[in-house]
Write an enzyme that holds these catalytic residues in place. Structure first.
Site, PDB file in Angstrom:
ATOM      1  N   ASP A  24      -3.183  14.595  -7.279  1.00  0.00           N
ATOM      2  CA  ASP A  24      -4.560  14.092  -7.190  1.00  0.00           C
ATOM      3  C   ASP A  24      -5.605  15.165  -7.551  1.00  0.00           C
ATOM      4  O   ASP A  24      -5.692  16.189  -6.866  1.00  0.00           O
ATOM      5  CB  ASP A  24      -4.851  13.600  -5.770  1.00  0.00           C
ATOM      6  CG  ASP A  24      -3.785  12.627  -5.239  1.00  0.00           C
ATOM      7  OD1 ASP A  24      -2.584  12.872  -5.459  1.00  0.00           O
ATOM      8  OD2 ASP A  24      -4.170  11.649  -4.588  1.00  0.00           O
ATOM      9  N   HIS A  84      -7.996   4.657  -3.825  1.00  0.00           N
ATOM     10  CA  HIS A  84      -9.432   4.924  -4.024  1.00  0.00           C
ATOM     11  C   HIS A  84      -9.981   4.360  -5.336  1.00  0.00           C
ATOM     12  O   HIS A  84     -11.165   4.540  -5.632  1.00  0.00           O
ATOM     13  CB  HIS A  84      -9.706   6.428  -3.965  1.00  0.00           C
ATOM     14  CG  HIS A  84      -9.750   6.956  -2.558  1.00  0.00           C
ATOM     15  ND1 HIS A  84     -10.735   6.598  -1.663  1.00  0.00           N
ATOM     16  CD2 HIS A  84      -8.924   7.794  -1.892  1.00  0.00           C
ATOM     17  CE1 HIS A  84     -10.521   7.202  -0.507  1.00  0.00           C
ATOM     18  NE2 HIS A  84      -9.420   7.922  -0.615  1.00  0.00           N
ATOM     19  N   HIS A 195      -2.028  14.839  -0.844  1.00  0.00           N
ATOM     20  CA  HIS A 195      -2.712  16.071  -1.273  1.00  0.00           C
ATOM     21  C   HIS A 195      -1.984  17.340  -0.810  1.00  0.00           C
ATOM     22  O   HIS A 195      -2.424  18.438  -1.087  1.00  0.00           O
ATOM     23  CB  HIS A 195      -4.173  16.125  -0.782  1.00  0.00           C
ATOM     24  CG  HIS A 195      -5.026  15.025  -1.323  1.00  0.00           C
ATOM     25  ND1 HIS A 195      -6.407  15.030  -1.228  1.00  0.00           N
ATOM     26  CD2 HIS A 195      -4.704  13.876  -1.972  1.00  0.00           C
ATOM     27  CE1 HIS A 195      -6.899  13.932  -1.775  1.00  0.00           C
ATOM     28  NE2 HIS A 195      -5.877  13.211  -2.235  1.00  0.00           N
TER      29      HIS A 195
HETATM   30 FE   LIG Z   1      -4.739   7.944  -2.213  1.00  0.00          FE
END
Ligand SMILES: [Fe+2]
Length: 276
Positions: A24, A84, A195
């Site tokens: 990400d 997102h 993440h």
């Molecule tokens: Fe996500």
């Protein structure tokens, strides 16, 4: 001397397909780091294809045309997504345009714009990239990622030389189970979303390259890329988290995959660098 000559005359040993996949990318610090690191990695690793999860490209929340163009110009060939993706209104328009190298999870409910997979041609070789989202500890009730993977492989699998899955999920148990479920049927199952890079990059028993999470391209001194003081405050006071991207050095997390042509990988190597 004889050995040296033998090496020079040896036939090309370049892998069938070399792919770099970034986790990400978080907002402006992440985009800047990609611009800095990718030219160096292009030279060093000479990938055939470069991909990234882009669901946090725009200020950490979703994707805009400007933020997408920036990473495409930097050398990313295809951008995948996650939960997102709908944070910015522009996403629907961008996803509806099939010319734009942008996909979103395939197991979103029907009726939404965009595609959940893309078949890419690189020098006569075909790479199928599938984007899936998990259901455990996620906020929405998505369709089954396991059955969706079956469906796409049934429909498109035969056409592809190499198949890569961006597996955007939270729970490590759900992540590894999809890895095992697809072992030997796809070249790589690469986790995104948390993440945090995991230390479990490996080839599964049937040859699929796997990692639970690649990790982010985002500010290092942070909470998952966000301002750490604000994140701590929300835990301490049990108040709504005020999201702000952190500043400072950026950790760049990616994996290098070397795939052969039988839906197996020869190698998965985590790539990690800190960019000031
Ligand atoms: Fe996500």
């Amino acid at each position: 001397m004889a050995t040296l000559l033998a090496q020079r005359d040896a036939p090309e040993t370049r892998p069938f397909m070399k792919i770099i996949f970034f986790g990400d990318i978080i907002g402006q610090p992440g985009r800047q780091a990609i611009k800095k690191i990718l030219p160096q990695w292009q030279k060093k690793y000479q990938p055939d294809l470069v991909m990234a999860n882009g669901e946090n490209l725009a200020h950490g929340l979703g994707i805009t045309e400007k933020s997408l163009k920036e990473v495409l110009a930097a050398g990313i060939d295809l951008v995948t997504n996650g939960d997102h993706i709908w944070d910015q209104k522009e996403a629907k328009r961008l996803l509806a345009d099939k010319e734009i190298p942008l996909i979103r999870p395939a197991n979103f409910p029907p009726g939404l714009p965009g595609q959940g997979y893309r078949l890419i041609e690189v020098r006569t070789k075909k790479i199928l990239v599938i984007n899936l989202i998990g259901r455990v500890f996620m906020h929405q009730d998505y369709d089954c990622p396991f059955r969706k993977a079956d469906e796409i492989l049934e429909e498109k699998g035969e056409e592809a030389d190499v198949i890569v899955v961006d597996w955007h999920a939270e729970a490590s148990s759900e992540k590894i189970c999809l890895g095992w479920y697809l072992d030997g049927r796809v070249s790589a199952v690469l986790g995104t979303h948390t993440h945090i890079p995991t230390a479990d990059a490996r080839l599964l028993t049937q040859g699929t390259a796997y990692i639970s999470d690649i990790g982010m391209v985002g500010p290092r001194n942070s909470s998952l890329g966000a301002n750490k003081e604000l994140a701590i405050e929300s835990f301490l006071r049990q108040t709504k988290f005020e999201y702000k991207i952190a500043q400072g050095p950026v950790e760049v997390n990616a994996v290098l995959i070397e795939a052969d042509q039988s839906n197996q990988a020869e190698k998965i190597e985590p790539l990690r660098e800190i960019v000031a």
